[in-house]
Design a protein around this motif. Structure first.
Motif, PDB file in Angstrom:
ATOM      1  N   GLN A 179       0.840  -1.196   0.000  1.00 16.21           N
ATOM      2  CA  GLN A 179       0.000   0.000   0.000  1.00 16.21           C
ATOM      3  C   GLN A 179       0.877   1.248   0.000  1.00 16.21           C
ATOM      4  O   GLN A 179       2.041   1.204   0.413  1.00 16.21           O
ATOM      5  N   ILE A 180       0.313   2.337  -0.471  1.00 11.73           N
ATOM      6  CA  ILE A 180       0.971   3.636  -0.388  1.00 11.73           C
ATOM      7  C   ILE A 180       0.314   4.421   0.745  1.00 11.73           C
ATOM      8  O   ILE A 180      -0.900   4.640   0.736  1.00 11.73           O
ATOM      9  N   GLU A 181       1.130   4.824   1.692  1.00  8.81           N
ATOM     10  CA  GLU A 181       0.654   5.571   2.865  1.00  8.81           C
ATOM     11  C   GLU A 181       1.076   7.034   2.721  1.00  8.81           C
ATOM     12  O   GLU A 181       2.219   7.315   2.355  1.00  8.81           O
ATOM     13  N   THR A 182       0.162   7.942   2.980  1.00 10.66           N
ATOM     14  CA  THR A 182       0.464   9.371   2.898  1.00 10.66           C
ATOM     15  C   THR A 182       0.410   9.975   4.295  1.00 10.66           C
ATOM     16  O   THR A 182      -0.636   9.994   4.942  1.00 10.66           O
ATOM     17  N   LEU A 183       1.548  10.478   4.757  1.00  8.19           N
ATOM     18  CA  LEU A 183       1.642  11.062   6.087  1.00  8.19           C
ATOM     19  C   LEU A 183       1.061  12.479   6.082  1.00  8.19           C
ATOM     20  O   LEU A 183       0.865  13.079   5.009  1.00  8.19           O
ATOM     21  N   GLU A 188       4.751  10.447   0.865  1.00 10.01           N
ATOM     22  CA  GLU A 188       4.179   9.168   0.469  1.00 10.01           C
ATOM     23  C   GLU A 188       5.262   8.091   0.486  1.00 10.01           C
ATOM     24  O   GLU A 188       6.388   8.328   0.045  1.00 10.01           O
ATOM     25  N   HIS A 189       4.891   6.920   0.969  1.00  7.54           N
ATOM     26  CA  HIS A 189       5.849   5.818   0.983  1.00  7.54           C
ATOM     27  C   HIS A 189       5.082   4.506   1.016  1.00  7.54           C
ATOM     28  O   HIS A 189       3.898   4.458   1.393  1.00  7.54           O
ATOM     29  N   ALA A 190       5.745   3.439   0.608  1.00  8.18           N
ATOM     30  CA  ALA A 190       5.112   2.119   0.553  1.00  8.18           C
ATOM     31  C   ALA A 190       5.190   1.434   1.916  1.00  8.18           C
ATOM     32  O   ALA A 190       6.177   1.581   2.649  1.00  8.18           O
ATOM     33  N   VAL A 191       4.152   0.680   2.246  1.00  8.67           N
ATOM     34  CA  VAL A 191       4.151  -0.196   3.419  1.00  8.67           C
ATOM     35  C   VAL A 191       3.678  -1.570   2.974  1.00  8.67           C
ATOM     36  O   VAL A 191       2.924  -1.706   2.003  1.00  8.67           O
ATOM     37  N   LEU A 192       4.149  -2.602   3.700  1.00  6.92           N
ATOM     38  CA  LEU A 192       3.754  -3.977   3.410  1.00  6.92           C
ATOM     39  C   LEU A 192       2.944  -4.542   4.568  1.00  6.92           C
ATOM     40  O   LEU A 192       3.171  -4.177   5.732  1.00  6.92           O
ATOM     41  N   ASN A 193       2.012  -5.423   4.259  1.00  2.00           N
ATOM     42  CA  ASN A 193       1.187  -6.070   5.273  1.00  2.00           C
ATOM     43  C   ASN A 193       1.169  -7.575   5.046  1.00  2.00           C
ATOM     44  O   ASN A 193       1.092  -8.044   3.900  1.00  2.00           O
ATOM     45  N   ILE A 194       1.255  -8.314   6.149  1.00  2.00           N
ATOM     46  CA  ILE A 194       1.287  -9.772   6.079  1.00  2.00           C
ATOM     47  C   ILE A 194      -0.020 -10.367   6.589  1.00  2.00           C
ATOM     48  O   ILE A 194      -0.564 -11.310   6.029  1.00  2.00           O
TER      49      ILE A 194
END
Length: 274
Positions: A179-183, A188-194
């Motif tokens: 996902q792309i997260e916007t602070l 903006e930066h990518a995050v991963l989820n398991i």
């Protein structure tokens, strides 16, 4: 006799050259940049195991943590510059910005960590159902496909990745939702989820003055400020423990050693860190 004298002078000059070179390298490493090789997958896919980068020590000024730590030689920053520790200030200091990728010293064990700055002094931070909330507001998140990597040992420690589609046999495709997260400041930066786990739902953390809150981009595989120090986590990080900002990857090795040039990833040379 003249030949012996010349030989002796040559040896002395060689020793002096080596000493000067070491001193220059030490000053360069202490004042300007520190090399850092990514040992774990807590910042995927922003940073991969085997990425080699230089940390910009000039970005936020200097504190005791700016002194080098060379563990194989038993040299620690506090051994060299511990007299500067304790006042939580910096020389020529400037404030880090939310979203910066930063190397810092663990407040308890002194190990160098690299994470993303999420919470500033006075902020409240909370994870609710896997979504980051800052000062009571959910950050913007949008799906951005799947991150895929081989299900195989990685780096010198032979770490195996955790997979959302696991268990996966060796050599198979290990997948994580991306996902792309916007602070709040627009970074903006990518995050991963398991998957769903305790770190996806946390209490509200209020960041103390003079401290910061850090998280890994590989959200379900990161030991960071969500876990208190007394429980083996990072907790809040004092201003003086910051070492510097990571701006650019120099090169990246997919093998067990960064010297194994035949395993270098061709798409990561001089790659900017976002």
């Amino acid at each position: 006799m003249a030949a012996d004298a010349n030989k002796g002078n040559a040896v002395v000059e060689t020793i002096k050259t080596v000493v000067y070179a070491l001193l220059i390298a030490g000053v360069f490493r202490t004042v300007f940049f520190q090399p850092f090789w990514i040992p774990s997958g807590s910042m995927k896919d922003t940073l991969l195991i085997g990425d080699f980068l230089f940390v910009n020590k000039m970005a936020y000024g200097y504190s005791y943590a700016s002194c080098p730590t060379i563990r194989p030689l038993g040299i620690d920053a506090k051994t060299l510059c511990g007299f500067l520790d304790g006042d939580n200030t910096r020389v020529m200091g400037s404030e880090p910005e939310r979203g910066d990728v930063i190397v810092f010293r663990h407040p308890v064990n002194g190990t160098d960590y690299i994470k993303r700055l999420i919470g500033l002094p006075g902020d409240t931070v909370q994870m609710k159902n896997g979504v980051l909330h800052i000062n009571g507001e959910a950050v913007k998140v949008k799906d951005d496909g799947i991150f895929v990597e081989p299900a195989a040992p990685q780096g010198p420690q032979g770490l195996r990745p955790r997979c959302e589609n696991g268990p996966v046999g060796t050599g198979g495709d290990c997948m994580k939702s991306r996902q792309i997260e916007t602070l709040p400041n627009g970074v903006e930066h990518a995050v991963l989820n398991i998957g769903n786990q305790s770190s996806d739902n946390t209490p509200i953390y209020t960041v103390p003055q003079g401290h910061y809150f850090f998280m890994g981009d590989n959200r379900d595989n990161s030991t960071d400020s969500r876990v208190p120090q007394q429980a083996g986590g990072v907790g809040f990080v004092p201003y003086e423990n910051i070492i510097g900002r990571a701006d650019r990857i120099m090169f990246s090795s997919a093998g067990r050693s960064m010297l194994a040039f035949w395993t270098w990833r061709s798409d990561r040379y001089l790659k900017g860190i976002e």
